[in-house]
Design a protein around this motif. Structure first.
Motif, PDB file in Angstrom:
ATOM      1  N   ASP A 199      49.751   7.475  11.989  1.00 41.40           N
ATOM      2  CA  ASP A 199      48.871   7.867  10.894  1.00 41.40           C
ATOM      3  C   ASP A 199      47.544   8.329  11.476  1.00 41.40           C
ATOM      4  O   ASP A 199      46.643   7.534  11.701  1.00 41.40           O
ATOM      5  N   VAL A 200      47.453   9.617  11.713  1.00 41.67           N
ATOM      6  CA  VAL A 200      46.212  10.163  12.246  1.00 41.67           C
ATOM      7  C   VAL A 200      45.489  10.784  11.073  1.00 41.67           C
ATOM      8  O   VAL A 200      44.721  10.144  10.378  1.00 41.67           O
ATOM      9  N   GLY A 240      44.865   5.486  16.244  1.00 40.47           N
ATOM     10  CA  GLY A 240      44.293   4.860  15.063  1.00 40.47           C
ATOM     11  C   GLY A 240      42.860   4.419  15.262  1.00 40.47           C
ATOM     12  O   GLY A 240      42.222   3.931  14.322  1.00 40.47           O
ATOM     13  N   LEU A 241      42.326   4.589  16.463  1.00 40.74           N
ATOM     14  CA  LEU A 241      40.947   4.220  16.743  1.00 40.74           C
ATOM     15  C   LEU A 241      40.000   5.324  16.294  1.00 40.74           C
ATOM     16  O   LEU A 241      40.402   6.476  16.097  1.00 40.74           O
ATOM     17  N   THR A 242      38.747   4.978  16.168  1.00 40.50           N
ATOM     18  CA  THR A 242      37.751   5.949  15.750  1.00 40.50           C
ATOM     19  C   THR A 242      36.582   5.947  16.725  1.00 40.50           C
ATOM     20  O   THR A 242      36.436   5.050  17.556  1.00 40.50           O
ATOM     21  N   ASP A 290      49.257  -7.276  20.696  1.00 46.89           N
ATOM     22  CA  ASP A 290      49.448  -6.277  19.636  1.00 46.89           C
ATOM     23  C   ASP A 290      48.140  -5.627  19.185  1.00 46.89           C
ATOM     24  O   ASP A 290      47.983  -5.284  18.011  1.00 46.89           O
ATOM     25  N   ARG A 291      47.203  -5.479  20.102  1.00 39.24           N
ATOM     26  CA  ARG A 291      45.961  -4.758  19.817  1.00 39.24           C
ATOM     27  C   ARG A 291      45.435  -4.182  21.120  1.00 39.24           C
ATOM     28  O   ARG A 291      45.768  -4.660  22.209  1.00 39.24           O
ATOM     29  N   PHE A 292      44.620  -3.144  21.022  1.00 38.01           N
ATOM     30  CA  PHE A 292      43.999  -2.582  22.218  1.00 38.01           C
ATOM     31  C   PHE A 292      42.844  -3.478  22.652  1.00 38.01           C
ATOM     32  O   PHE A 292      42.027  -3.913  21.819  1.00 38.01           O
TER      33      PHE A 292
END
Length: 468
Positions: free
Chosen positions: A6-7, A141-143, A158-160
């Motif tokens: 989902d970009v 999904g990061l901003t 399960d996370r960066f």
């Protein structure tokens, strides 16, 4: 397994270890638009796919020359204006010349409020021949600036894990990434995305963090701020996601070249064996039937490459077809100047205060010395770099720290790959501490790397300092 990113537009990839069809849409969705992966390969998005290599259309595991056709949709808006930039981008990928200083923001190359079509097309063509983003990008999904960390997948938590380390630069070798799993192929000798190894294959490049140089914590990517940290001004990988309005990035850096050449080492990932291939992009004109077709069809928010592919085996994917879409809702700049043909021999330059001719200065004047190199067809060859200053006080040589040292025998400035660069400063000061008299600056590169001053190719410039 199906994965949805989902970009801004959704894209999905179906991945399995059989020859099942794949489809994946990779978006450029450049993060610095005011209104709105040596590298990484496409079709890599999970921890069981970290070392997959993606190849251009036509590769089956048998070595030889691949010809991939590139066309412009005949009914596309701006079709005629696209021709020269597309031809230029094709030539850039065909030449595979690693450069530095490839970021141009001067108000002249590209008008300040416009986006450079040639730079974006060059990036999207990279996707369509198998290259991914070296940075996490919007697909993560990061901003914001977090998208510029080196490409990886999250680990067991399960996370960066994102920590820019002591140097404060995102995407550099001291980033603290926790249990994130690296996807970026790096030069094992130095983890420097702006230096190209003499041989590019699995013996010199790796995705395994244990192969990093001592003291390095994570893989560095080709971000412009990483380039500044490593001493390469205004340099960024073409495949790095993100471009400014008014900016041109029309030439490749070592990271871009290494990623493609790694793929060209074939299924065994060893250069010089029978499954190696060469790649030639060929302009096919106005057509919808090429392997890669560019079209202002408004099927994306900004620009995107949609590709389909099949697995050759469990570690290698071959692209079947590519479609590059652009949105007409932006102010696009179309370069109307064709790139010159690559010269057969290296072209060197030495300038005094911006001039290639002899100059006369007075004691106390500013003195700026710069050098440049267009390696031509010798790009990527191993070479020795030499800079000699013949002065009233004797011979001075530029050493590996970019400092002039007095010596009656040659001192090598650098040994490595022949790459393109322009206006590299080797001296910037005033003449007040220099004696009056005549000076000659010689810049030379050899056709080998043996630490012997052969001066196979050279250029020189002279200047005189007068007492005030």
């Amino acid at each position: 397994m199906i994965k949805v990113y989902d970009v801004i537009l959704n894209s999905e990839a179906v991945s399995c270890f059989h020859r099942w069809a794949l489809i994946l849409v990779f978006l450029i969705l450049l993060p610095w638009i005011s209104i709105a992966e040596a590298g990484v390969f496409e079709f890599v998005s999970d921890d069981d796919e970290v070392d997959i290599i993606t190849h251009p259309t036509g590769y089956t595991g048998i070595g030889g020359e691949l010809i991939v056709t590139v066309g412009i949709a005949p009914l596309s808006p701006h079709a005629d204006e696209m021709v020269i930039p597309v031809k230029n981008a094709i030539q850039t990928w065909n030449q595979l010349v690693p450069t530095t200083g490839n970021i141009k923001i001067d108000g002249n190359t590209v008008p300040r409020r416009m986006f450079d079509f040639e730079s974006v097309a060059l990036h999207e063509l990279g996707h369509c021949i198998g290259l991914g983003h070296p940075n996490l990008g919007t697909e993560s999904g990061l901003t914001g600036e977090e998208k510029d960390y080196t490409k990886a997948v999250s680990g067991d938590n399960d996370r960066f894990d994102l920590d820019r380390g002591m140097d404060g630069i995102i995407g550099s070798e001291d980033d603290l990434r926790g249990d994130d799993i690296n996807l970026h192929w790096f030069n094992k000798e130095n983890n420097n995305p702006f230096l190209l190894a003499e041989v590019v294959d699995k013996t010199t490049y790796s995705v395994v963090l244990e192969d990093l140089p001592p003291g390095h914590r994570f893989v560095a990517n080709g971000d412009r701020f990483v380039s500044l940290l490593l001493g390469y001004g205004n340099t960024e990988s073409v495949m790095q996601q993100g471009i400014l309005s008014g900016e041109a990035r029309r030439s490749l850096v070592a990271d871009d070249v290494a990623t493609l050449r790694l793929g060209m080492s074939g299924l065994d990932r060893l250069a010089g064996t029978s499954d190696d291939y060469t790649l030639t992009l060929q302009y096919a004109g106005m057509t919808d039937d090429a392997d890669i077709v560019l079209n202002f069809d408004n099927k994306t928010v900004f620009a995107a490459c949609s590709i389909t592919g099949v697995f050759i085996n469990d570690k290698h994917v071959a692209i079947q077809k590519g479609q590059i879409s652009f949105n007409t809702g932006y102010q696009w700049f179309f370069n109307s100047v064709s790139d010159p043909t690559m010269p057969e021999q290296p072209v060197l330059s030495v300038r005094v205060n911006g001039q290639a001719e002899s100059a006369t200065l007075q004691n106390g004047d500013r003195l700026l010395l710069t050098i440049g190199l267009n390696p031509g067809t010798r790009s990527g060859n191993q070479t020795d770099y030499w800079v000699l200053a013949m002065t009233p006080l004797g011979d001075y040589w530029l050493d590996s720290r970019l400092q002039f040292v007095r010596s009656d025998t040659p001192v090598r400035a650098h040994g490595g790959t022949m790459i393109a660069f322009s206006d590299l400063k080797i001296f910037d000061g005033v003449t007040g501490n220099l004696p009056a008299g005549s000076y000659t600056i010689i810049f030379a590169v050899d056709d080998n790397r043996d630490q012997i001053f052969d001066e196979t190719y050279q250029h020189s410039v002279s200047f005189t300092i007068l007492p005030r």
